[in-house]
Motif scaffolding. Structure first.
Motif, PDB file in Angstrom:
ATOM      1  N   VAL A  13       1.087  -1.115  -0.041  1.00  0.00           N
ATOM      2  CA  VAL A  13      -0.090   0.056  -0.122  1.00  0.00           C
ATOM      3  C   VAL A  13       0.784   1.359   0.004  1.00  0.00           C
ATOM      4  O   VAL A  13       1.826   1.349   0.827  1.00  0.00           O
ATOM      5  CB  VAL A  13      -1.023   0.055   1.275  1.00  0.00           C
ATOM      6  N   GLU A  16       2.960   6.445  -3.239  1.00  0.00           N
ATOM      7  CA  GLU A  16       4.370   6.786  -3.945  1.00  0.00           C
ATOM      8  C   GLU A  16       4.741   5.478  -4.683  1.00  0.00           C
ATOM      9  O   GLU A  16       5.561   5.651  -5.531  1.00  0.00           O
ATOM     10  CB  GLU A  16       5.173   7.171  -2.754  1.00  0.00           C
ATOM     11  N   LEU A  17       4.200   4.265  -4.403  1.00  0.00           N
ATOM     12  CA  LEU A  17       4.561   3.045  -5.218  1.00  0.00           C
ATOM     13  C   LEU A  17       4.196   3.154  -6.529  1.00  0.00           C
ATOM     14  O   LEU A  17       4.557   2.245  -7.346  1.00  0.00           O
ATOM     15  CB  LEU A  17       4.287   1.852  -4.318  1.00  0.00           C
ATOM     16  N   HIS A  22       9.339   5.725  -7.029  1.00  0.00           N
ATOM     17  CA  HIS A  22       9.427   4.486  -5.795  1.00  0.00           C
ATOM     18  C   HIS A  22       9.032   3.222  -6.520  1.00  0.00           C
ATOM     19  O   HIS A  22       8.217   3.167  -7.202  1.00  0.00           O
ATOM     20  CB  HIS A  22       8.449   5.024  -4.638  1.00  0.00           C
ATOM     21  N   CYS A  23       9.632   2.385  -5.854  1.00  0.00           N
ATOM     22  CA  CYS A  23       9.476   1.013  -6.274  1.00  0.00           C
ATOM     23  C   CYS A  23       9.203   0.123  -4.982  1.00  0.00           C
ATOM     24  O   CYS A  23       9.713   0.181  -4.016  1.00  0.00           O
ATOM     25  CB  CYS A  23      10.715   0.698  -7.138  1.00  0.00           C
ATOM     26  N   CYS A  71       1.474  -4.549   3.307  1.00  0.00           N
ATOM     27  CA  CYS A  71       2.468  -3.632   4.020  1.00  0.00           C
ATOM     28  C   CYS A  71       2.477  -2.235   3.523  1.00  0.00           C
ATOM     29  O   CYS A  71       1.708  -1.927   2.410  1.00  0.00           O
ATOM     30  CB  CYS A  71       3.840  -4.002   3.827  1.00  0.00           C
ATOM     31  N   GLY A  72       2.489  -1.320   4.545  1.00  0.00           N
ATOM     32  CA  GLY A  72       2.581   0.141   4.206  1.00  0.00           C
ATOM     33  C   GLY A  72       1.187   0.957   4.798  1.00  0.00           C
ATOM     34  O   GLY A  72       0.239   0.169   5.281  1.00  0.00           O
ATOM     35  N   GLY A  75       1.110   4.480   8.941  1.00  0.00           N
ATOM     36  CA  GLY A  75       1.547   5.578   9.782  1.00  0.00           C
ATOM     37  C   GLY A  75       0.411   6.262  10.385  1.00  0.00           C
ATOM     38  O   GLY A  75      -0.933   6.109  10.369  1.00  0.00           O
ATOM     39  N   PRO A  76       0.624   7.409  11.014  1.00  0.00           N
ATOM     40  CA  PRO A  76      -0.346   8.042  11.783  1.00  0.00           C
ATOM     41  C   PRO A  76      -0.981   9.266  10.719  1.00  0.00           C
ATOM     42  O   PRO A  76      -1.966   9.897  11.248  1.00  0.00           O
ATOM     43  CB  PRO A  76       0.648   9.133  12.722  1.00  0.00           C
ATOM     44  N   ALA A 139       4.828   2.391  14.228  1.00  0.00           N
ATOM     45  CA  ALA A 139       3.734   1.885  13.998  1.00  0.00           C
ATOM     46  C   ALA A 139       3.963   0.192  14.346  1.00  0.00           C
ATOM     47  O   ALA A 139       4.672  -0.552  13.566  1.00  0.00           O
ATOM     48  CB  ALA A 139       3.411   1.904  12.548  1.00  0.00           C
ATOM     49  N   GLY A 156       5.422   0.132   6.468  1.00  0.00           N
ATOM     50  CA  GLY A 156       6.076   0.226   5.250  1.00  0.00           C
ATOM     51  C   GLY A 156       7.456   0.225   4.989  1.00  0.00           C
ATOM     52  O   GLY A 156       8.445  -0.250   4.157  1.00  0.00           O
TER      53      GLY A 156
HETATM   54  P1  ATP Z   1       5.295   5.254   8.920  1.00  0.00           P
HETATM   55  O1  ATP Z   1       4.914   5.062  10.411  1.00  0.00           O
HETATM   56  O2  ATP Z   1       6.601   5.382   8.636  1.00  0.00           O
HETATM   57  O3  ATP Z   1       4.357   6.225   8.496  1.00  0.00           O
HETATM   58  P2  ATP Z   1       3.751   3.303   7.126  1.00  0.00           P
HETATM   59  O4  ATP Z   1       3.334   2.006   7.421  1.00  0.00           O
HETATM   60  O5  ATP Z   1       2.767   4.312   6.869  1.00  0.00           O
HETATM   61  O6  ATP Z   1       4.954   3.758   8.011  1.00  0.00           O
HETATM   62  P3  ATP Z   1       4.569   4.262   4.562  1.00  0.00           P
HETATM   63  O7  ATP Z   1       4.061   5.398   4.915  1.00  0.00           O
HETATM   64  O8  ATP Z   1       3.440   3.483   3.515  1.00  0.00           O
HETATM   65  O9  ATP Z   1       4.639   3.460   5.837  1.00  0.00           O
HETATM   66  O10 ATP Z   1       5.939   4.533   3.865  1.00  0.00           O
HETATM   67  C1  ATP Z   1       6.904   4.732   4.568  1.00  0.00           C
HETATM   68  C2  ATP Z   1       8.338   4.627   3.950  1.00  0.00           C
HETATM   69  O11 ATP Z   1       8.470   3.176   3.511  1.00  0.00           O
HETATM   70  C3  ATP Z   1       8.203   5.577   2.613  1.00  0.00           C
HETATM   71  O12 ATP Z   1       9.684   6.064   2.204  1.00  0.00           O
HETATM   72  C4  ATP Z   1       8.064   4.328   1.546  1.00  0.00           C
HETATM   73  O13 ATP Z   1       8.482   4.623   0.377  1.00  0.00           O
HETATM   74  C5  ATP Z   1       8.605   3.121   2.084  1.00  0.00           C
HETATM   75  N1  ATP Z   1       7.774   2.187   1.686  1.00  0.00           N
HETATM   76  C6  ATP Z   1       6.661   1.689   1.929  1.00  0.00           C
HETATM   77  N2  ATP Z   1       6.086   0.383   0.960  1.00  0.00           N
HETATM   78  C7  ATP Z   1       7.123   0.201   0.529  1.00  0.00           C
HETATM   79  C8  ATP Z   1       7.223  -1.101  -0.227  1.00  0.00           C
HETATM   80  N3  ATP Z   1       6.297  -1.873  -0.493  1.00  0.00           N
HETATM   81  N4  ATP Z   1       8.500  -1.316  -0.613  1.00  0.00           N
HETATM   82  C9  ATP Z   1       9.804  -0.426  -0.366  1.00  0.00           C
HETATM   83  N5  ATP Z   1       9.504   0.819   0.332  1.00  0.00           N
HETATM   84  C10 ATP Z   1       8.338   1.043   0.827  1.00  0.00           C
END
Ligand code: ATP
Length: 422
Positions: A13, A16-17, A22-23, A71-72, A75-76, A139, A156
Motif C-alpha cells: 500500500v 508513492e509506489l 518509488h518501487c 505492508c504500508g 503511519g499516523p 507503527a 512500510g
Molecule cells: P510510517 O509509520 O513510517 O508512516 P507506514 O506503514 O505508514 O509507516 P508508509 O508511510 O506507507 O509506511 O511508507 C514509509 C516509507 O516506506 C516510505 O519511504 C515508503 O516509500 C517506504 N515503503 C513503503 N512501502 C514500501 C514497499 N512496498 N517497498 C519499499 N519501500 C516501501
C-alpha cells in the motif's frame, strides 16, 4: 497437505509506489521469508492510498489465498488508511488499545517528541488482532485470522518491516507451513543464447512437470532456475535428477551451480591452476580489473593492468607495434592479441587478457560498427582473440565487453584443463 501449495498474496500500500520515483521492494523480502516457511506467493498488488481499493483487494485476497501480507499505510497521517480499510473489509471494529497507547506515550517521551492526537491512531487495533511489536518504529504490526486465512499488516519502511518479518512473521509462518519447503537449484550459463539453452534443455525439463523451470537472460550470462515445493517428508529426487541431466546436457557452458559471479569462478580457476593474470583494457578502462578485485584474496592471482585508452599508451606501455596500429586500427584482432601479449610481458603474468572496442555513441563505421569488441588472450604458449558485436548503449557495451573478456578467459582455462594442461 502434500502436493498442495499454500498460496500467499502480498498487497503493498502506498500511492508513492505507483509513481516513477518509488518501487515496491518490500515484497521481495516478504516473498523470500514466505517461501522459506512453505508458502508460494501467487499474486502481488500495489495499491494507492485509497480505502475502497485496499478493502476490495483484501476481500478478493480472502477468497483466493491462505496467507495475506499487507505492508504500508500504518503511519499516523491522513493517507495511512490500511488499518481502517482492512477492518472495514472484514466487518470488524477498530478501537484504541490502552496498553499500546501507553507504550506509544512512553516511546515518544523517551525520544523527546511530542505525541499528537493523530499519533494515537497507531494504537488502534482491529478487533481480534494480535499486536506485533515494532522495535524500530512507532507503527506496530497486526496479525489476524479470518475464515482460515492469515492476514498480517506490517509498516512500510523496509528497516522496520525487515526485522518484523524475521522476528514475528517467519516463526509463526514456519509453524503454519508445517515443514513444507522450496527446494531450489540454479545454474549460470555462458556462451549460449536464451533460445539455445532452451532448445537444448526443453526436451529434458518438460519431463519434470513437478519442477518449475525458468530460463532468464541476465547481463553476461543465462540463468536457469529450478524450483520444487515439497512437504516435510516428501522426496525431492525429481529436482536432483533434472539438475544432473541439465548439467550433462550443457557441460562446461555452466560456469556455476550456485549464484557465484563469473569473476568469482574465474578467480577460483586462476588460483587452482596457479596462473596469474594481468589486463590491458582499452574501451573498458579498468572495469575488468575492478570486477576481478571485487573478490577478496584476488591479489593471489591478479597482478594489475594497464588502462591503454590512447594509441600512444598501447604502443609505449603495452608494446603494440606502431605499424600494427596504423595498418589494422586500434580496434582489431591483431591489436587485441598484441595488447594481451604486451601486458603479459610487461607485468610478468602467466596470462594476459585484453579488450579493445568501440563503445560509441560515435566512432563507428560500416566495417567497424559501434559495439565491435575484440578480446585478446595470451598464455605464454598461444595468443588468441575473439570478435564480438555487442548491442546496447555505451554503458551496456562496456559492461558486456567486460563480461565477454571474463567469459573468454573462463572458457580458455576450462579448455586447457580439459586438454590436461594446468
Ligand atoms: P510510517 O509509520 O513510517 O508512516 P507506514 O506503514 O505508514 O509507516 P508508509 O508511510 O506507507 O509506511 O511508507 C514509509 C516509507 O516506506 C516510505 O519511504 C515508503 O516509500 C517506504 N515503503 C513503503 N512501502 C514500501 C514497499 N512496498 N517497498 C519499499 N519501500 C516501501
Amino acid at each position: 497437505m502434500p502436493g498442495h501449495n499454500m498460496r500467499a498474496e502480498i498487497i503493498a500500500v502506498g500511492s508513492e509506489l505507483l509513481t516513477p520515483d518509488h518501487c515496491d521492494t518490500n515484497s521481495l523480502l516478504i516473498t523470500e521469508r514466505l517461501n522459506q516457511a512453505g508458502f508460494a506467493v501467487h499474486l502481488k498488488s500495489v495499491v494507492g492510498d485509497r480505502s475502497d481499493d485496499i478493502a476490495a483487494l483484501v476481500r478478493a485476497a480472502l477468497r483466493r489465498s491462505d496467507f495475506v501480507v499487507i505492508c504500508g499505510g500504518l503511519g499516523p497521517t491522513e493517507d495511512d488508511l490500511t488499518r481502517r480499510a482492512v477492518a472495514g473489509a472484514l466487518g470488524r471494529q477498530l478501537s484504541v488499545n490502552a496498553p499500546l497507547l501507553e507504550q506509544l506515550r512512553v516511546l515518544f517521551a523517551r525520544r523527546g517528541y511530542p505525541m499528537r492526537p493523530i499519533n494515537e491512531r497507531q494504537a488502534e487495533v482491529i478487533e481480534g488482532a494480535e499486536v506485533l511489536e515494532n522495535a524500530v518504529g512507532t507503527a506496530p504490526g497486526l496479525w489476524l485470522q479470518e475464515g482460515g486465512v492469515q492476514i498480517v499488516l506490517l509498516p512500510g519502511p523496509p528497516r522496520e518491516l525487515s526485522p518484523m518479518m524475521e522476528n514475528h512473521v517467519l516463526p509463526r509462518a514456519l509453524k503454519l507451513g508445517a515443514g513444507r519447503h522450496l527446494v531450489k537449484q540454479s545454474f549460470r550459463v555462458l556462451g549460449m543464447t536464451e533460445s539455445e539453452v532452451d532448445s537444448r534443455i526443453a526436451p529434458i525439463y518438460t519431463q519434470y512437470p513437478q519442477v518449475d523451470t525458468t530460463i532468464l537472460a541476465s547481463r553476461g550470462y543465462i540463468g536457469i532456475r529450478l524450483h520444487q515445493w515439497a512437504g516435510a517428508w516428501e522426496q525431492t529426487g525429481a529436482i536432483e535428477d533434472l539438475a544432473c541431466r541439465i548439467e550433462r546436457a550443457l557441460g562446461s557452458a555452466i560456469f556455476t551451480r550456485t549464484d557465484d559471479s563469473l569473476e568469482e569462478v574465474v578467480g577460483r580457476l586462476l588460483r587452482q591452476s596457479g596462473r596469474t593474470l594481468a589486463v590491458a583494457e582499452s574501451c573498458t578502462a579498468g572495469m575488468i580489473g575492478c570486477a576481478i578485485t571485487r573478490i577478496p584474496g584476488s591479489s593471489d592471482y591478479f597482478l594489475g593492468g594497464i588502462l591503454c585508452y590512447s594509441d600512444d599508451i598501447k604502443e609505449r606501455l603495452c608494446g603494440v607495434p606502431g605499424n600494427l596500429l596504423c595498418k589494422h586500427g586500434a580496434v582489431s584482432a591483431e591489436v587485441a592479441e598484441a595488447l594481451a601479449e604486451g601486458v603479459r610481458l610487461a607485468t610478468g603474468s602467466s596470462t594476459g587478457l585484453s579488450v579493445t572496442g568501440i563503445a560509441g555513441p560515435g566512432g563507428g563505421s560500416p566495417e567497424k560498427p559501434v559495439g565491435l569488441v575484440y578480446v585478446g588472450l595470451a598464455d605464454g604458449s598461444r595468443v588468441v582473440n575473439r570478435r564480438r558485436v555487442l548491442p546496447g548503449d555505451r554503458a551496456l557495451i562496456r559492461e558486456r565487453a567486460s563480461y565477454a573478456a571474463l567469459a573468454f578467459l573462463y572458457q580458455h582455462i576450462i579448455a586447457a584443463r580439459n586438454a590436461g594442461q594446468p
